[in-house]
Structure formats: C-alpha cells, structure tokens
Scaffold this motif. Structure first.
Motif, mmCIF file in Angstrom:
data_model
loop_
_atom_site.group_PDB
_atom_site.id
_atom_site.type_symbol
_atom_site.label_atom_id
_atom_site.label_comp_id
_atom_site.label_asym_id
_atom_site.label_seq_id
_atom_site.Cartn_x
_atom_site.Cartn_y
_atom_site.Cartn_z
ATOM 1 N N VAL A 36 0.729 -1.294 0.185
ATOM 2 C CA VAL A 36 -0.129 0.179 0.208
ATOM 3 C C VAL A 36 0.848 1.385 0.136
ATOM 4 O O VAL A 36 0.398 2.211 -0.744
ATOM 5 C CB VAL A 36 -1.083 -0.121 1.222
ATOM 6 N N ARG A 37 1.833 1.267 0.881
ATOM 7 C CA ARG A 37 2.909 2.455 0.753
ATOM 8 C C ARG A 37 3.423 2.699 -0.383
ATOM 9 O O ARG A 37 3.946 3.687 -0.949
ATOM 10 C CB ARG A 37 3.643 2.274 2.059
ATOM 11 N N ALA A 38 4.011 1.493 -1.134
ATOM 12 C CA ALA A 38 4.631 1.715 -2.245
ATOM 13 C C ALA A 38 3.800 2.154 -3.643
ATOM 14 O O ALA A 38 4.390 3.002 -4.145
ATOM 15 C CB ALA A 38 4.978 0.232 -2.838
ATOM 16 N N VAL A 39 2.518 1.860 -3.641
ATOM 17 C CA VAL A 39 1.535 2.435 -4.416
ATOM 18 C C VAL A 39 1.373 3.753 -4.246
ATOM 19 O O VAL A 39 1.420 4.611 -5.085
ATOM 20 C CB VAL A 39 0.102 1.737 -4.249
ATOM 21 N N SER A 40 1.387 4.219 -2.995
ATOM 22 C CA SER A 40 1.232 5.838 -2.467
ATOM 23 C C SER A 40 2.176 6.489 -2.918
ATOM 24 O O SER A 40 2.135 7.729 -3.136
ATOM 25 C CB SER A 40 0.726 5.842 -1.041
ATOM 26 N N SER A 41 3.476 6.041 -2.896
ATOM 27 C CA SER A 41 4.806 6.761 -3.026
ATOM 28 C C SER A 41 5.160 6.744 -4.599
ATOM 29 O O SER A 41 6.032 7.434 -4.953
ATOM 30 C CB SER A 41 5.821 6.397 -2.345
ATOM 31 N N CYS A 42 4.392 6.270 -5.388
ATOM 32 C CA CYS A 42 4.627 6.084 -6.895
ATOM 33 C C CYS A 42 4.332 7.454 -7.408
ATOM 34 O O CYS A 42 3.691 8.181 -7.207
ATOM 35 C CB CYS A 42 3.757 5.100 -7.633
ATOM 36 N N ARG A 43 5.431 7.882 -8.430
ATOM 37 C CA ARG A 43 5.244 9.149 -9.356
ATOM 38 C C ARG A 43 4.300 8.819 -10.399
ATOM 39 O O ARG A 43 3.680 9.808 -10.902
ATOM 40 C CB ARG A 43 6.426 9.298 -9.785
ATOM 41 N N THR A 44 4.316 7.609 -10.848
ATOM 42 C CA THR A 44 3.501 7.302 -12.254
ATOM 43 C C THR A 44 2.061 7.070 -11.547
ATOM 44 O O THR A 44 1.733 6.387 -10.414
ATOM 45 C CB THR A 44 4.102 5.856 -12.952
ATOM 46 N N PRO A 45 0.907 7.584 -12.432
ATOM 47 C CA PRO A 45 -0.452 7.239 -11.653
ATOM 48 C C PRO A 45 -0.604 5.757 -11.887
ATOM 49 O O PRO A 45 -0.145 5.052 -12.701
ATOM 50 C CB PRO A 45 -1.335 7.796 -12.851
ATOM 51 N N VAL A 46 -1.265 5.233 -10.799
ATOM 52 C CA VAL A 46 -1.475 3.975 -10.560
ATOM 53 C C VAL A 46 -3.058 3.540 -10.464
ATOM 54 O O VAL A 46 -3.857 4.213 -9.764
ATOM 55 C CB VAL A 46 -0.853 3.208 -9.078
ATOM 56 N N VAL A 47 -3.419 2.377 -11.418
ATOM 57 C CA VAL A 47 -4.851 2.116 -11.397
ATOM 58 C C VAL A 47 -4.915 0.887 -10.691
ATOM 59 O O VAL A 47 -4.144 -0.339 -11.074
ATOM 60 C CB VAL A 47 -5.436 1.900 -12.737
#
Length: 403
Positions: A223-234
């Motif tokens: 979850v924290r890895a997804v929130s820290s992504c610079r690229t939009p995540v779906v």
C-alpha cells in the motif's frame, strides 16, 4: 558459550553444538504469525514452512501430528496461522528448527479487524486524500501491466484495451498475485515500472478470489509503495465487491480488470464520434455566423445609399433645388415687400417736401444763407430775405418789423 579456546586447545564440534543447543533452549516459547507453505507429513510428524507474509523470510517448523490434527479447521497450504513455537537445535545434524506446540488459524474476523486498523492508519496519514490522486493521461503512450502469469485479468485488460484503441502499447510484468511471494513480486514490478520513463500509467490487475487470496493487496508495504509512486496507478483487484487497501491509495480504482482498460484507454470509436459531433457543431456555428453576416451585408446593400447611390445624389440635388427655389421666393417676396414699403415712404416724403408745400399755395421765406425764417420776431429793418414760390423767387428787404 564462554569456554576459552585457542588453536592449541580447540573444542570438539559436538561440544560446540551442545553449547549452541543449550543457549537456544533458553529462549523459551514464542507466538509467531506466518503463512503455511510446503506442508507435508511423515509418520507422526507434520513438516511445514512458516513464511513471513511481507518479507522473504521463512523458517522450518515440525509439528506433532496430534497438535496438527487438534487445530480446527486443519491448516492447509497458504493458510495464515499463529503458532506457539519452541526453538530447537538438533545437535546430531547441526540444524535449527521450531517445534509447534499449538496452532491457531487466523480467522476472517481477526483479519478484517487488522485490515480495518490499517485502513484507519492510512486514512489518518492522508494517503487516501483526493488531492493526492493524479489524473490519468488522455491517451497513454505505454501502459505498465502487473498481473498474474497467463491470467484472465491479463487477457481482459489487453483485449479490451486493444479493442478500444488498437495502437496502444503495453509492458507486462507477470508476478505471483497470491501466496507468500505476491507482495514482494508486485512491489518489485511496481518499482520497475515507476522508474521506466516510457510508462505513463501502471495497472495492477487480478481476478476475483477469497479474502485470503486478496490479502497481499492489503499489505501495508505494498500500500505504501503504491502511494509513493510518481506514475499514476490504477487498482483493478477482484470484483466490484472486493475492496483491498490499495484501492484507497491508488489514483484510480477500477471495479474489474475490464473496467481498468476502459478507464485508462479511450474508445477510438467514441472519440471519432465525438470528433464528428464537434466538427458538425463547429460547422453549424461557422455557417450560422456566416449566414448572419451575409444577411447583414445584404441588408446594408439594400439600403438606398448603396443600392442606387446616384438616385440618392439626385434626391439630394432635388432637395437642394427645392430649398434654393424656396430661398429665392422668400428673398423675392422680402424684396417686394421692402420695395412697397420704400414706395410708400417715398410718397410720404414727397407729400411732406417743400416743393409739395409750395404747390399747395404756400411760400417759403428764407435767409440769404438758405435757412428758413420760422418766426417774424427778431427780424431787423433792412434785413434781406428771399421768398420762394413754386416756380419763382423774390428778394425782399424788411422795412419794419410788425408789432
């Protein structure tokens, strides 16, 4: 392990292993949580591996069959359990393992409670705030897809996306989407795509499953890895009713992998229809504006000053001629009235002139200077006077003034 040793006085290996066993035996028992893998049994013993659900760490556990069979429901591969273990060191083999004294399955209620606590932490930290979420690009150049190997989720995303926009490009990373390796592999694929400058959008897709199957996508580290992504995540995990925690922090939540393809890739048919509609609307606006301008030009051209400019000049010339004639008549009338007034005044003056007076039988007495004698008083004897008649003049001398 405080024995003094030296190259000259070494300890036998059996003594060293016995010391290690004694030290490990002092650790006592501890409750540990993990996921069961590599479950097998031989005789009265059940062997299993207890794997950490987050880190790539595992430990061997031996469990007496009666302890294993006393657990309800009996654990299976992939089950989350809490185990009371005692560390053991086998001197003969020089190997370490845990002995299970009690096994307790992690129930659905407990899992849901843990997920709710983690959800509250995520919300409190602001990781689910709407202002953190980024808009997807209208038409991504390359899409990064994280999914299971040969999965229905992969086919759904690729087929629906290419049906909507055939030229769309994908980079696919196939990973474990359930089990002990899922969190690490999904996180690594996510990190790889986030560093790739060609990737405009990342889709994490998995088909439906049980709560336990979808647990990796509620793991705190993922979850924290997804929130820290610079690229939009779906996030496209499971079905509409499934709500793993990465749905909270992802930039866009899709109900299914098919829905993810629809959200990320525009439909070329719909876009062409929209272009035609906008083009037709623009044409109507332009044609309407041109029609209004042409009507205005036609109205302007229909005015007499433009439709027949010579006629307007002639009309103005006629007005000038009329005004000139009117002015001439007014001036002539004024002159005639002035002439009559002069004639009348002349007649009056003639009637009042000396000659007219003489014609009526009067005479005018004048001094030699021509001044008219107005009264007899004041005339002296011998003073010369002139008496004027209509057609003659007589010079006289005053003899004696009258009294």
């Amino acid at each position: 392990m405080t024995a003094k040793t030296s190259p000259e006085q070494p300890l036998p290996i059996r003594s060293v292993l016995q010391m290690v066993a004694q030290w490990i035996g002092k650790l006592g028992t501890v409750w540990a949580e993990g996921q069961i893998t590599e479950l097998s049994s031989r005789g009265g013993t059940v062997f299993l591996t207890l794997r950490d659900p987050v880190a790539n760490v595992s430990a061997r556990v031996t469990c007496p069959r009666n302890v294993y069979e006393a657990t309800v429901p009996r654990p299976v591969d992939g089950a989350r359990v809490v185990v009371l273990v005692k560390p053991d060191f086998w001197v003969n083999r020089g190997s370490f393992a845990f002995t299970a004294l009690e096994i307790r399955p992690v129930g659905i209620g407990e899992l849901l409670a843990r997920l709710e606590r983690l959800r509250q932490i995520i919300v409190a930290e602001g990781l689910a705030n709407a202002e953190r979420k980024r808009r997807l690009p209208f038409l991504p150049g390359t899409i990064g897809l994280v999914c299971g190997r040969d999965s229905a989720a992969e086919r759904d995303v690729l087929e629906n996306a290419r049906r909507r926009w055939p030229a769309v490009r994908f980079k696919v990373e196939t990973v474990a989407v359930q089990g002990p390796y899922a969190v690490g592999e999904v996180t690594e694929a996510l990190r790889k795509f986030d560093l790739d400058r060609e990737i405009d959008v990342i889709i994490i897709a998995r088909g439906g499953g049980s709560l336990e199957d979808l647990l990796p996508f509620s793991d705190e580290s993922l979850v924290r890895a997804v929130s820290s992504c610079r690229t939009p995540v779906v996030s496209a995990i499971g079905h509409e009713q499934d709500n793993p925690l990465i749905d909270l922090v992802a930039d866009v939540r899709a109900s299914t992998p098919t829905d993810a393809a629809k959200k990320v890739v525009p439909d070329v048919g719909e876009q062409l229809t929209l272009v035609r509609q906008l083009r037709d609307r623009g044409r109507r606006v332009v044609v309407g504006r041109l029609d209004r301008e042409l009507s205005w030009v036609a109205a302007v051209r229909s005015r007499p000053s433009l439709s027949d400019p010579v006629r307007e000049v002639e009309r103005r010339a006629e007005q000038v001629d009329g005004l000139r004639d009117r002015a001439r008549r007014c001036l002539t009338s004024s002159l005639d009235r002035a002439e009559d007034s002069l004639e009348h005044l002349r007649a009056r003056l003639v009637a009042l002139s000396p000659a007219a007076t003489l014609e009526r039988g009067y005479a005018i007495v004048q001094f030699p200077s021509g001044e008219v004698v107005r009264r007899a008083a004041g005339l002296g004897p011998g003073e010369e006077l002139s008496i004027r008649f209509p057609d003659d003049r007589v010079e006289v001398t005053v003899a004696k003034p009258s009294t």
